[in-house]
Design an enzyme around this catalytic site. Structure first.
Site, PDB file in Angstrom:
ATOM      1  N   LYS A 104     -61.108 -23.472 -84.918  1.00  0.00           N
ATOM      2  CA  LYS A 104     -60.164 -24.417 -84.322  1.00  0.00           C
ATOM      3  C   LYS A 104     -59.840 -23.958 -82.910  1.00  0.00           C
ATOM      4  O   LYS A 104     -59.294 -22.877 -82.721  1.00  0.00           O
ATOM      5  CB  LYS A 104     -58.891 -24.498 -85.170  1.00  0.00           C
ATOM      6  CG  LYS A 104     -59.130 -24.985 -86.582  1.00  0.00           C
ATOM      7  CD  LYS A 104     -57.815 -25.133 -87.318  1.00  0.00           C
ATOM      8  CE  LYS A 104     -58.024 -25.490 -88.774  1.00  0.00           C
ATOM      9  NZ  LYS A 104     -56.768 -25.599 -89.510  1.00  0.00           N
ATOM     10  N   SER A 136     -48.893 -27.949 -91.982  1.00  0.00           N
ATOM     11  CA  SER A 136     -49.080 -26.685 -91.261  1.00  0.00           C
ATOM     12  C   SER A 136     -47.757 -26.288 -90.617  1.00  0.00           C
ATOM     13  O   SER A 136     -47.063 -27.134 -90.053  1.00  0.00           O
ATOM     14  CB  SER A 136     -50.135 -26.842 -90.160  1.00  0.00           C
ATOM     15  OG  SER A 136     -51.398 -27.115 -90.710  1.00  0.00           O
ATOM     16  N   ARG A 156     -61.981 -32.395 -93.303  1.00  0.00           N
ATOM     17  CA  ARG A 156     -61.441 -32.264 -91.935  1.00  0.00           C
ATOM     18  C   ARG A 156     -62.552 -32.553 -90.932  1.00  0.00           C
ATOM     19  O   ARG A 156     -63.271 -31.667 -90.506  1.00  0.00           O
ATOM     20  CB  ARG A 156     -60.872 -30.861 -91.725  1.00  0.00           C
ATOM     21  CG  ARG A 156     -60.190 -30.651 -90.378  1.00  0.00           C
ATOM     22  CD  ARG A 156     -59.686 -29.212 -90.227  1.00  0.00           C
ATOM     23  NE  ARG A 156     -58.951 -29.041 -88.986  1.00  0.00           N
ATOM     24  CZ  ARG A 156     -59.513 -28.809 -87.802  1.00  0.00           C
ATOM     25  NH1 ARG A 156     -60.837 -28.721 -87.702  1.00  0.00           N
ATOM     26  NH2 ARG A 156     -58.762 -28.663 -86.716  1.00  0.00           N
TER      27      ARG A 156
END
Length: 222
Positions: A146, A117, A46
């Protein structure tokens, strides 16, 4: 290639390590290698946010992380980049609600692992209908990693999904540490995902090993 079974997926979600180069001050490839050695069961590449690698540097890091996964026998998942996932022949891809359409991604990737998600019951059902192999539910706890996350919801959605008899594999996402992982598994998740709890640990291998031991204990005991 055939689609992964739900049983196998549930095992792989146990300790789901997610990391980009900007999530650690150490050498990122070394951190990935240590996490895998310690017992991470799945790894997600990521590379997002401030200071994230781009272009050739991003691809090179992805290739090295993938090589580490191959050596450890752990699937390599790419976050939100179908083209990169296909070019690298990754084991799977994970997308968020704001990313590509899950049904279209499934059509593009064939039998690769697809994770989505989800933050509501309807998103869980839609992901399952669209061909997701697992859903990431959260954020369970507050998280610093995040910046664009939604409201913290604890384990209530996991419990609600299981009460409805929905058996899709679930991984808990957001702010999970070794000290707060138990309720996530007890609520019905098949595993936990983490970034900083391993990437910023003094000893990533030891941190991953603790997660592996704890999660196995919780899964066996419920």
């Amino acid at each position: 290639m055939t689609r992964i079974s739900r049983e196998m997926m549930k095992e792989l979600l146990s300790v789901y390590f997610i990391m980009g180069s900007n999530n650690t001050k150490a050498d990122p490839v070394t951190v990935v290698q240590k996490a895998l050695k310690g017992g991470a069961t799945l790894y997600q590449f990521r590379e997002k946010g401030g200071d994230a690698l781009t272009g050739e540097a991003r691809i090179k890091f992805a290739e090295k992380a993938q090589a580490a996964c191959r050596e450890a026998g752990v699937p390599f998942i790419v976050n939100d980049d179908v083209e990169l996932a296909l070019n690298l022949k990754a084991d799977g891809i994970h997308i968020g609600q704001e990313d590509a359409n899950a049904k279209e991604v499934r059509a593009a990737i064939g039998d690769m692992i697809l994770g989505v998600s989800a933050h509501t019951m309807s998103e869980v059902k839609q992901a399952e209908e669209d061909g997701a192999d697992y859903v990431g539910l959260g954020p369970i706890y507050p998280t610093e990693t995040k910046k664009d996350t939604r409201a913290v919801q604890g384990v209530s959605l996991i419990e609600a999904v299981r009460r409805q008899g929905i058996s899709i594999p679930i991984v808990g996402i957001g702010g999970i540490t070794i000290d707060n992982a138990a309720p996530v598994i007890q609520a019905g998740a098949d595993g936990v995902s983490m970034i900083s709890a391993i990437s910023q640990a003094e000893d990533p291998e030891s941190a991953a090993r603790k997660f592996r031991e704890e999660i196995q204990t919780y899964k066996t005991g419920r």
